[in-house]
Enzyme design. Sequence first.
Site, mmCIF file in Angstrom:
data_model
loop_
_atom_site.group_PDB
_atom_site.id
_atom_site.type_symbol
_atom_site.label_atom_id
_atom_site.label_comp_id
_atom_site.label_asym_id
_atom_site.label_seq_id
_atom_site.Cartn_x
_atom_site.Cartn_y
_atom_site.Cartn_z
ATOM 1 N N LYS A 10 40.366 45.819 47.242
ATOM 2 C CA LYS A 10 41.167 44.950 48.108
ATOM 3 C C LYS A 10 41.964 45.751 49.150
ATOM 4 O O LYS A 10 42.061 46.976 49.058
ATOM 5 C CB LYS A 10 42.093 44.088 47.231
ATOM 6 C CG LYS A 10 41.323 43.146 46.283
ATOM 7 C CD LYS A 10 42.270 42.185 45.571
ATOM 8 C CE LYS A 10 41.500 41.246 44.640
ATOM 9 N NZ LYS A 10 42.395 40.208 44.054
ATOM 10 N N PHE A 58 48.412 29.519 44.382
ATOM 11 C CA PHE A 58 48.407 30.847 44.991
ATOM 12 C C PHE A 58 47.300 31.030 46.023
ATOM 13 O O PHE A 58 47.155 32.113 46.592
ATOM 14 C CB PHE A 58 48.296 31.929 43.908
ATOM 15 C CG PHE A 58 47.090 31.806 43.002
ATOM 16 C CD1 PHE A 58 45.844 32.289 43.389
ATOM 17 C CD2 PHE A 58 47.208 31.219 41.752
ATOM 18 C CE1 PHE A 58 44.740 32.184 42.562
ATOM 19 C CE2 PHE A 58 46.096 31.111 40.907
ATOM 20 C CZ PHE A 58 44.866 31.597 41.317
ATOM 21 N N THR A 92 44.607 40.901 35.275
ATOM 22 C CA THR A 92 44.812 40.440 36.655
ATOM 23 C C THR A 92 46.197 40.822 37.163
ATOM 24 O O THR A 92 46.349 41.262 38.295
ATOM 25 C CB THR A 92 44.644 38.907 36.721
ATOM 26 O OG1 THR A 92 43.347 38.584 36.229
ATOM 27 C CG2 THR A 92 44.786 38.391 38.141
ATOM 28 N N HIS A 116 38.843 43.189 42.735
ATOM 29 C CA HIS A 116 38.296 41.947 42.198
ATOM 30 C C HIS A 116 37.021 42.292 41.444
ATOM 31 O O HIS A 116 36.292 43.188 41.843
ATOM 32 C CB HIS A 116 37.957 40.954 43.325
ATOM 33 C CG HIS A 116 37.104 39.809 42.856
ATOM 34 N ND1 HIS A 116 37.643 38.703 42.240
ATOM 35 C CD2 HIS A 116 35.756 39.640 42.840
ATOM 36 C CE1 HIS A 116 36.651 37.892 41.895
ATOM 37 N NE2 HIS A 116 35.496 38.429 42.254
#
Length: 140
Positions: A10, A58, A92, A116
């Site tokens: 990310k 979210f 997570t 991810h």
Amino acid sequence: AIERTLSIIKPDAVAKNVIGQIYSRFEAAGLKVVAARMAHLSRAEAEGFYAVHKARPFFNDLVEFMISGPVMIQALEGENAIAKNRELMGATNPKEAAAGTIRADFAESIDANAVHGSDAPETAANEIAYFFPASQVFSR
Ligand code: CMP
């Protein structure tokens, strides 16, 4: 069984310059990079990729974060690749991630959580196809 899984490094981890350190962990665990490309996702691409989360509170923050900078996208192949990658990533929420996992070592928050990884065989196939045509996946 030999599986494939979709991995995304990310924007936070790309910005930290730890692509290589994360790739080393994949390789040390026996996962092979069989497809890869860097991309700065459009809003539409990020929304489409995370469509399953569209109704979650979210979702907007997630999309904003995922388009905040370039990402590194790869398909990984190996024995039990989906679970193995999830083990390497850790929970997570990096605050709950086990010591030595990618998220414990490189992530800051549940949004900026470094990586991810697909969660099941069917999502893995869909996620790989979302970013890579079959001709750009090099099984080896
Ligand atoms: P990822 O595995 O990419 O899938 C969806 C992402 O949403 C997740 O990692 C987190 O970065 C982000 N997210 C933010 N809040 C939550 C939450 N409460 N539960 C799950 N994922 C969340």
